[in-house]
Design a protein around this motif. Structure first.
Motif, mmCIF file in Angstrom:
data_model
loop_
_atom_site.group_PDB
_atom_site.id
_atom_site.type_symbol
_atom_site.label_atom_id
_atom_site.label_comp_id
_atom_site.label_asym_id
_atom_site.label_seq_id
_atom_site.Cartn_x
_atom_site.Cartn_y
_atom_site.Cartn_z
ATOM 1 N N ARG A 40 -0.569 -8.098 -21.780
ATOM 2 C CA ARG A 40 1.074 -7.684 -22.599
ATOM 3 C C ARG A 40 1.840 -8.533 -21.531
ATOM 4 O O ARG A 40 2.089 -8.801 -20.038
ATOM 5 N N ASP A 41 3.086 -9.600 -22.681
ATOM 6 C CA ASP A 41 3.905 -10.546 -21.375
ATOM 7 C C ASP A 41 4.684 -9.891 -20.914
ATOM 8 O O ASP A 41 5.201 -10.707 -19.274
ATOM 9 N N GLN A 42 4.509 -8.415 -21.043
ATOM 10 C CA GLN A 42 6.276 -7.655 -20.091
ATOM 11 C C GLN A 42 5.259 -6.510 -18.405
ATOM 12 O O GLN A 42 6.290 -6.385 -18.167
ATOM 13 N N PHE A 43 3.917 -6.701 -18.829
ATOM 14 C CA PHE A 43 3.275 -6.647 -17.162
ATOM 15 C C PHE A 43 2.552 -6.794 -17.158
ATOM 16 O O PHE A 43 1.580 -8.223 -17.514
ATOM 17 N N PHE A 44 1.894 -7.145 -15.836
ATOM 18 C CA PHE A 44 0.410 -7.240 -14.473
ATOM 19 C C PHE A 44 0.947 -6.673 -13.722
ATOM 20 O O PHE A 44 1.432 -6.259 -12.925
ATOM 21 N N THR A 45 -0.683 -6.517 -13.148
ATOM 22 C CA THR A 45 -0.820 -5.766 -12.397
ATOM 23 C C THR A 45 -1.384 -6.336 -10.954
ATOM 24 O O THR A 45 -1.640 -7.394 -10.872
ATOM 25 N N THR A 46 -0.805 -5.753 -9.298
ATOM 26 C CA THR A 46 -0.852 -6.857 -8.363
ATOM 27 C C THR A 46 -1.771 -5.962 -7.628
ATOM 28 O O THR A 46 -2.761 -6.660 -7.100
ATOM 29 N N SER A 47 -2.753 -5.023 -7.563
ATOM 30 C CA SER A 47 -2.998 -4.038 -7.247
ATOM 31 C C SER A 47 -3.787 -3.492 -7.827
ATOM 32 O O SER A 47 -2.985 -2.395 -8.808
ATOM 33 N N SER A 48 -4.791 -1.968 -7.715
ATOM 34 C CA SER A 48 -5.015 -0.872 -7.836
ATOM 35 C C SER A 48 -6.756 -0.911 -7.477
ATOM 36 O O SER A 48 -7.379 -1.320 -6.901
ATOM 37 N N CYS A 49 -6.699 1.041 -7.170
ATOM 38 C CA CYS A 49 -8.069 1.088 -6.499
ATOM 39 C C CYS A 49 -7.922 2.602 -7.245
ATOM 40 O O CYS A 49 -7.010 3.687 -7.859
ATOM 41 N N ALA A 50 -9.528 2.688 -8.310
ATOM 42 C CA ALA A 50 -10.144 3.590 -9.399
ATOM 43 C C ALA A 50 -9.472 4.551 -8.079
ATOM 44 O O ALA A 50 -9.755 6.411 -9.321
ATOM 45 N N GLY A 51 -9.795 5.278 -6.836
ATOM 46 C CA GLY A 51 -10.064 6.236 -6.447
ATOM 47 C C GLY A 51 -10.739 6.030 -5.807
ATOM 48 O O GLY A 51 -11.955 6.008 -6.177
ATOM 49 N N ARG A 52 -10.537 6.480 -4.344
ATOM 50 C CA ARG A 52 -11.957 6.684 -3.832
ATOM 51 C C ARG A 52 -12.488 7.622 -2.541
ATOM 52 O O ARG A 52 -11.457 8.550 -2.101
ATOM 53 N N ILE A 53 -13.088 7.727 -2.126
ATOM 54 C CA ILE A 53 -13.470 8.323 -0.790
ATOM 55 C C ILE A 53 -14.379 7.420 0.506
ATOM 56 O O ILE A 53 -14.899 6.602 0.337
ATOM 57 N N LEU A 54 -13.537 7.910 1.479
ATOM 58 C CA LEU A 54 -13.307 6.794 2.269
ATOM 59 C C LEU A 54 -13.413 7.988 3.999
ATOM 60 O O LEU A 54 -13.046 8.397 3.996
ATOM 61 N N LEU A 55 -14.157 7.351 4.859
ATOM 62 C CA LEU A 55 -14.649 7.572 6.177
ATOM 63 C C LEU A 55 -14.143 6.523 7.132
ATOM 64 O O LEU A 55 -14.627 5.527 7.272
ATOM 65 N N LEU A 56 -13.265 7.280 7.555
ATOM 66 C CA LEU A 56 -12.054 5.999 9.173
ATOM 67 C C LEU A 56 -13.085 6.338 10.462
ATOM 68 O O LEU A 56 -12.808 7.858 10.289
ATOM 69 N N ASP A 57 -12.461 5.342 10.856
ATOM 70 C CA ASP A 57 -12.708 5.932 12.458
ATOM 71 C C ASP A 57 -11.363 5.383 13.937
ATOM 72 O O ASP A 57 -11.683 4.471 12.992
ATOM 73 N N ARG A 58 -11.146 5.640 13.553
ATOM 74 C CA ARG A 58 -9.793 5.463 14.434
ATOM 75 C C ARG A 58 -10.203 5.490 16.105
ATOM 76 O O ARG A 58 -10.952 6.208 16.415
ATOM 77 N N GLY A 59 -9.149 4.432 16.566
ATOM 78 C CA GLY A 59 -10.186 4.563 18.264
ATOM 79 C C GLY A 59 -9.314 5.637 18.916
ATOM 80 O O GLY A 59 -9.239 6.897 18.303
ATOM 81 N N ILE A 60 -9.609 5.092 20.671
ATOM 82 C CA ILE A 60 -9.822 6.823 21.349
ATOM 83 C C ILE A 60 -8.081 7.647 20.973
ATOM 84 O O ILE A 60 -7.861 8.460 20.528
ATOM 85 N N ASN A 61 -6.949 6.517 20.862
ATOM 86 C CA ASN A 61 -5.917 7.010 20.362
ATOM 87 C C ASN A 61 -5.650 8.064 19.042
ATOM 88 O O ASN A 61 -5.152 6.503 18.196
ATOM 89 N N GLY A 62 -6.522 8.110 18.183
ATOM 90 C CA GLY A 62 -6.835 8.603 17.355
ATOM 91 C C GLY A 62 -5.226 9.194 16.424
ATOM 92 O O GLY A 62 -5.453 8.228 15.107
ATOM 93 N N PHE A 63 -4.989 9.969 17.282
ATOM 94 C CA PHE A 63 -3.955 9.758 16.017
ATOM 95 C C PHE A 63 -3.081 8.277 15.411
ATOM 96 O O PHE A 63 -2.176 8.569 14.182
ATOM 97 N N GLU A 64 -3.171 7.365 16.353
ATOM 98 C CA GLU A 64 -2.610 6.209 15.912
ATOM 99 C C GLU A 64 -2.866 5.914 14.648
ATOM 100 O O GLU A 64 -3.865 5.496 14.820
ATOM 101 N N VAL A 65 -2.021 5.236 14.212
ATOM 102 C CA VAL A 65 -1.750 5.639 12.160
ATOM 103 C C VAL A 65 -2.363 3.360 12.032
ATOM 104 O O VAL A 65 -1.922 3.416 11.295
ATOM 105 N N GLN A 66 -1.774 2.783 13.483
ATOM 106 C CA GLN A 66 -2.014 0.987 13.299
ATOM 107 C C GLN A 66 -3.143 1.524 12.297
ATOM 108 O O GLN A 66 -5.019 1.252 12.487
ATOM 109 N N LYS A 67 -3.343 0.146 11.147
ATOM 110 C CA LYS A 67 -4.727 0.407 10.764
ATOM 111 C C LYS A 67 -5.664 -1.088 11.731
ATOM 112 O O LYS A 67 -7.000 -1.105 11.016
#
Lengths: 235, 235
Positions: A40-67
């Motif tokens: 459609r002329d009036q739209f375009f998408t730039t990103s999407s995610c259908a939904g996901r389950i993920l397991l992340l491991d964060r460094g020793i400062n586990g709380f730090e939210v830096q990616k």
């Protein structure tokens, strides 16, 4: 160049770029929806995610939210089994967290009015710390229970994508009908259709998320994750 | 009645209503910020939460996200200790979930331009299933660990409120300066200040969330929960 042409050019540029997501392609469950919008002329998408389950491991400062300090041990857009998580957890040496993230979609809109149909964001997630400094803090039984919850959310999420896609098709059909037969407008009391004024203005593009669409839920625990960016043509 | 007068009337009506939240008052940590916005002609707030840790119990169909089936076992806007959660969990007979929800603020704006300074939403949360059909699925040690994580998030959240409040004050001061001395506009390349065109239009009010403010973070894991509703005066 007029605003419509500028939007077309911007759209063409964006859609011709390589998909820079880790996966490198649009998720299967939203391909049709994404194509529907991009046609459609009036739209375009730039990103999407259908939904996901993920397991992340964060460094020793586990709380730090830096990616930057964050390692993805596992990611799936399908249902997930316990053994996959158990195996992935063996690689964790920081603070591992299991997350469920629902459907999310970023849409660029040429006009503010086109954003009226696109709705609401989601808090329908999970974020569960599982290990601390490499030590598992929960039992296997708990992981099994948690994956049951995550998988149920994944299935519910899929239903919501379908519902959203249906609502979107319906709303855009109605919009097309109204444009073809302007008199319908008078009979239709949809607030969407009543928002048809135009005011071209040379502001910069801005990111805007629409909430409270009448056709979609807008409960804290019951909505979709859609971000809409308005192109500055019309306000 | 012109649009400004209409906005003033709407604001007066909303602010004179009783606070319908369970708590019945604005959270201490955001009182100053809320007052700061409500003092200004172009804004008013309709709801806010400074951030909270809560323990919910959901009916037998634990997954169902309807709020109706949901009982609040515990809620605090302060740091939380393990014993409070342990005691509250004894009352759970469905699926209990511990949540951390960050700062959220709903702001009505008279004009689209006023929404430019208000930014971003948060995924800085926690949502952890703890019991299933009344049976605790984790150890006390885990609850202790989890509350450490939740309390750290609460403290980080408080810093973010302060940062947001500072940015907001700064942006609105700059805006006032620009209005008093229009020539500053030429020297200032802020995208906010450049968005100064007006186009009154008789559309209905819509809910819009602004993302990507240059002065505030816009990382998936590092942002604030602010919803902005634009009054239809200016687009």
């Amino acid at each position: 160049m007029d605003r419509s042409a500028e939007f077309r050019k911007w759209k063409a540029q964006c859609l011709s770029k390589a998909d820079l997501s880790r996966k490198g392609s649009v998720d299967e469950d939203v391909v049709e929806l994404v194509q529907f919008l991009n046609m459609r002329d009036q739209f375009f998408t730039t990103s999407s995610c259908a939904g996901r389950i993920l397991l992340l491991d964060r460094g020793i400062n586990g709380f730090e939210v830096q990616k930057q300090n964050c390692c993805w041990l596992l990611v799936t857009h399908k249902l997930c089994v316990k053994d996959d998580v158990i195996v992935a957890l063996k690689k964790a040496n920081g603070d591992a967290t299991l997350k469920f993230e629902p459907f999310v979609l970023h849409v660029q809109c040429r006009q503010l009015q086109d954003a009226q149909i696109l709705a609401v964001r989601s808090t329908h997630g999970l974020e569960v710390p599982l290990s601390h400094k490499g030590k598992l803090m929960v039992t296997e039984e708990y992981i099994d229970f948690l994956l049951n919850v995550a998988n149920q959310k994944m299935e519910e999420n899929k239903k919501r994508i379908e519902r959203f896609y249906n609502c979107l098709q319906h709303a855009l059909e109605r919009e097309t009908m109204t444009n073809l037969h302007p008199k319908i407008k008078e009979k239709n009391n949809s607030s969407y259709i009543h928002k048809k004024k135009r005011n071209p203005e040379k502001t910069r593009a801005q990111c805007i998320t629409k909430e409270s669409d009448e056709e979609l839920e807008n409960d804290d625990d019951d909505d979709l994750g859609i971000n809409v960016t308005i192109f500055p043509e019309d306000y």
